[in-house]
Design a protein around this motif. Structure first.
Motif, PDB file in Angstrom:
ATOM      1  N   SER A  19     -34.940 -40.563  12.703  1.00  0.00           N
ATOM      2  CA  SER A  19     -33.952 -40.023  13.532  1.00  0.00           C
ATOM      3  C   SER A  19     -33.749 -38.497  13.612  1.00  0.00           C
ATOM      4  CB  SER A  19     -32.625 -40.578  12.752  1.00  0.00           C
ATOM      5  OG  SER A  19     -32.383 -40.380  11.490  1.00  0.00           O
ATOM      6  N   ALA A  20     -34.711 -38.025  12.445  1.00  0.00           N
ATOM      7  CA  ALA A  20     -34.899 -36.356  12.456  1.00  0.00           C
ATOM      8  C   ALA A  20     -36.090 -36.329  11.732  1.00  0.00           C
ATOM      9  CB  ALA A  20     -33.635 -35.930  11.686  1.00  0.00           C
ATOM     10  N   VAL A  21     -36.628 -34.964  11.621  1.00  0.00           N
ATOM     11  CA  VAL A  21     -37.689 -34.522  11.166  1.00  0.00           C
ATOM     12  C   VAL A  21     -37.234 -34.246   9.822  1.00  0.00           C
ATOM     13  CG1 VAL A  21     -39.420 -32.759  10.870  1.00  0.00           C
ATOM     14  CG2 VAL A  21     -38.832 -33.367  13.225  1.00  0.00           C
ATOM     15  N   SER A  22     -38.020 -34.760   8.814  1.00  0.00           N
ATOM     16  CA  SER A  22     -37.610 -34.931   7.290  1.00  0.00           C
ATOM     17  C   SER A  22     -37.896 -33.446   6.555  1.00  0.00           C
ATOM     18  CB  SER A  22     -38.368 -35.915   6.823  1.00  0.00           C
ATOM     19  OG  SER A  22     -38.040 -35.506   5.209  1.00  0.00           O
ATOM     20  N   PRO A  23     -37.402 -32.727   6.022  1.00  0.00           N
ATOM     21  CA  PRO A  23     -37.464 -31.696   5.330  1.00  0.00           C
ATOM     22  C   PRO A  23     -38.439 -31.924   4.162  1.00  0.00           C
ATOM     23  CG  PRO A  23     -35.282 -32.412   4.688  1.00  0.00           C
ATOM     24  CD  PRO A  23     -35.770 -33.301   5.779  1.00  0.00           C
ATOM     25  N   LEU A  24     -38.573 -33.045   3.680  1.00  0.00           N
ATOM     26  CA  LEU A  24     -39.686 -33.414   2.620  1.00  0.00           C
ATOM     27  C   LEU A  24     -40.873 -33.886   3.131  1.00  0.00           C
ATOM     28  CD1 LEU A  24     -37.238 -36.074   0.749  1.00  0.00           C
ATOM     29  CD2 LEU A  24     -37.916 -33.712  -0.103  1.00  0.00           C
ATOM     30  N   GLY A  25     -41.137 -33.998   4.339  1.00  0.00           N
ATOM     31  CA  GLY A  25     -42.419 -34.284   4.899  1.00  0.00           C
ATOM     32  C   GLY A  25     -42.909 -32.945   5.245  1.00  0.00           C
TER      33      GLY A  25
END
Lengths: 365, 365, 365
Positions: free
Chosen positions: B38-44
């Motif tokens: 659903s969104a771009v992950s800050p963890l990836g």
């Protein structure tokens, strides 16, 4: 295939492995350590008749100054004559792994730390069900508090859940109340088994670790005959992953074979989920290229890690790293051959998977 | 691999896609459209670190007069400077698709018809749960009649069920009675949610469409984090497929990844079942050859179709068609290399999958 | 790929096949025998448009003195003009199989023994549900005794369970008591169907066979539209396999596609479990290399067997053996190319899988 130069020399964090045996093995003991079966079957043939067994003879024998493909008996004899200390030093050095995250939970007598044999950094992974088994005898009432205390003071950089082995991965999503945990521990202690095999307790442990900011590793998929593999499909974690996503703390799906495509999907759609194909890498040996490629189909490269899941045999650290490097090279050479990306991007992908992702996930350095 | 000449120029029906965004995107918006998360992950890391992201830089950049592998920021900037209308025109023209079957059910503001940007035929697909949500507020009692009326007057050439997203694919086989449908809609309306998520209603819609001779497409497998992938295994439809076979109206299993082998099996054993690997084709990008080959293992070639399942980004129509052509060529070249068939049969297979099967299923022309 | 010389000439035991049709077929009948569907679909195209159909034209036509890729009508006409006896002789001779284990359970009129057409050894496999259906009409009370009597006097070298078709593979682990079996047969006979479709009965049959030392073959995975494929995942047998392991009598997982990796895992971790990919080998035809390689990832080579699962068409014995030899060669050449093992080990692996494992499992000679 032979590793690409920049993959052969790439720095590696093994984000999940176990201890290495400090004592010598006879042939039966060695073969038993090559399989997830509990013993070598009299109905089959030698475990050397497997991809992994052949890899030991082909790849490991030369490091013990034997000919490639030396017979199994010769290999085991040579291993004994050199002694475990030397064998461990040789293979751990050849593995070329700089950082080990070591699961402290399965540690029968005789196991030693991988870093004891080679210059490498070592960090701990706390086995959650092991912690529960340690503090449960103190009584159900204080169980939640004792778990919190232990998690607050741990030096481990991650926790690990073996819910897969104990209750399967079909965990409910919600955070259990303390009262429900106390009741569960009460039932458990009343049952008389020291073994933590309760869904509420396993789920509680995972939530507690994540809420304390500790990344949680899950055993997923492939393992020994103790588990029911179809209850270890990572997709069974879907609801729990959806529920824990807002915490923003990494969840690591380990091994995953033969559900590695499922794990890749979860790592794509959930922001905090990461995956690897440890254990399978050395188990399938020269066929690891296909398994890794499947695992990498839909997972973003920022969400995939390297691990060996090596246990007991020093050969497995070496073979895990070797077949990872070969498989990753096969993936990258294939992509470059298809003109899907060039060498700069290939190097970046290798560095993410082998090193950078683990540093970001576990906040190393 | 580079497409075979007769595959590069083959006529294509995209039997399942969505609308294309008519407005411009910044980098975050563009990346978000590259993933089912659903969104771009800050963890990836960036979504450009994925097979699809690399394919955008490698395959799409040159069509916007950038170098192959142009950096992501440069790509997004160029895209904005050209404007959505031009970008859409370029990629839809390059896709080389002659007929689009467009799912009208997911249509947020800003979406435009693919055929608005390129000379192509466009036909509608009626989203069944969308129809239910439209007519349900009129009251439970008249619900079955209103559904029938809408189906009787639709110009759509197919219906689509998203039961996978709402209740999973484990649908009961039987045709629900009107009374049971009215009761279900009553419960639904009483629950206060506008969202159709009822097994009886989804099943009713499928039976109604099929009985009116309208082919039904099912979302199967791979999709966003809203679904539980293990409840989207096409095999869960087995009983319903057995029950609906006598109607002789096509059922189309869409996407299917990672269950594409399961879909191929169903398409072999049930006379009215067809399959594709849309969505996965561009998601796995340069690896689509393996996925397509697996999908084609046991399915008769008269039972497999092409689709992109493209949504929002014009790049996805282009990449969906491009990687389909490359993957199909890989399959055909492999088969000819194995001397499994010659060029005449290869051409026939390509024509069936890309064009003829869709014409027969949807009675086009 | 062309088989390696030592694989092309390797001795084969087909450890699971059926009878071959002694009568002639028209085109419709021939096509119907090429698919697991119950009939050729008017919505698809000819079954000659499939990997198996192409293989018939490419590989079988020359053995009937036609050109490779002869048109389907020409092939069927030539087949009729030669007559079934000659066709059967040609293909069974070309298959090069020395020992057939023949499932006697599915034997409509017109079927003949494979060994009737070629010099080969033939041994029987006893269909367990068939046995139950034979002795059940004698009454529930004496059912267990009559089953034991039949098993004690059988000359079959193995038993076969089709629980997959009747109740699915999710069998409970425990050995049923005679009382529970009598009750189950009572219910069955009261229901009026001659068909054995009871979990307790199927499980009883398996335990009885194993306790008498008779290896048990299970239909697993891929089959016709009668079954529900997701209830035929071999992992559903996990608890039963764990319970029966102490008996030390082989359990053979047949076919397994698309769950062949699951079967390989079970064969690794349970001492008495073996696997094959029969049926799939000829169904996927020139793509069998990938399927076999996946099946061989984690299974020890002492635990994997060859079978065709051929039924009715003599072509299927030939194609089953041919594509097995080609697929195995692909696996071995790939491994040697990766320098994973040399020719001596490759020969040993081929001999284990094609010949030696079957001899050990079924105590042949």
């Amino acid at each position: 295939m032979e590793p690409l130069p920049f993959v052969a020399s790439s720095r590696l964090v093994d984000h999940h492995c176990h201890g290495v045996l400090g004592t010598d093995l006879d042939r039966e003991g060695f073969e038993a350590a090559l399989t997830e079966a509990s013993a070598v079957s009299p109905l089959g043939t030698s475990l050397f008749d497997s991809s992994l067994g052949l890899a030991v003879r082909r790849r490991c024998a030369p490091l013990l100054d034997l000919d490639p493909m030396a017979p199994a008996d010769e290999y085991v004899a040579r291993r004994r004559s050199l002694g475990a200390a030397e064998v461990n030093r040789v293979f751990l050095a050849a593995a070329g792994i700089e950082v080990f995250l070591v699961d402290g939970g399965l540690w029968p007598e005789g196991l030693t730390a991988p870093s004891a044999h080679v210059g490498a950094r070592e960090l701990g992974v706390l086995r959650l069900e092991g912690l529960a088994e340690e503090v449960a005898p103190g009584g159900a009432a204080g169980f939640p508090a004792r778990v919190r205390e232990a998690l607050a003071s741990t030096t481990a950089v991650a926790a690990k859940s073996i819910a897969a082995y104990r209750v399967g991965l079909d965990l409910a999503p919600g955070r259990p109340s303390d009262a429900s945990v106390v009741a569960a521990v009460d039932r458990w202690l009343g049952g008389g088994s020291p073994r933590c095999a309760d869904e509420v307790v396993s789920r509680f442990l995972v939530w507690e670790a994540l809420e304390r900011g500790l990344p949680v590793q899950f055993h997923v998929g492939y393992g020994d005959a103790d588990l029911a593999l179809h209850r270890c499909d990572p997709l069974l974690l879907t609801d729990l992953l959806r529920a824990t996503a807002p915490l923003g703390v990494p969840v690591l799906l380990l091994h995953n074979y033969p559900y590695h495509r499922h794990a890749g999907y979860l790592a794509q759609v959930f922001p905090h989920v990461f995956a690897d194909v440890g254990l399978a890498t050395h188990a399938v040996a020269h066929q690891a290229g296909r398994v890794l490629a499947e695992a990498l189909e839909v997972v973003p490269f920022g969400k995939f890690l390297f691990s060996t899941d090596a246990y007991a045999l020093a050969e497995l650290y070496y073979l895990g790293a070797l077949f990872f490097r070969r498989a990753l090279s096969e993936f990258l050479v294939g992509g470059m051959g298809e003109d899907a990306f060039g060498e700069a991007d290939a190097e970046r992908i290798a560095h993410l998977i082998g090193w950078e992702n683990a540093h970001r996930v576990y906040q190393l350095e």
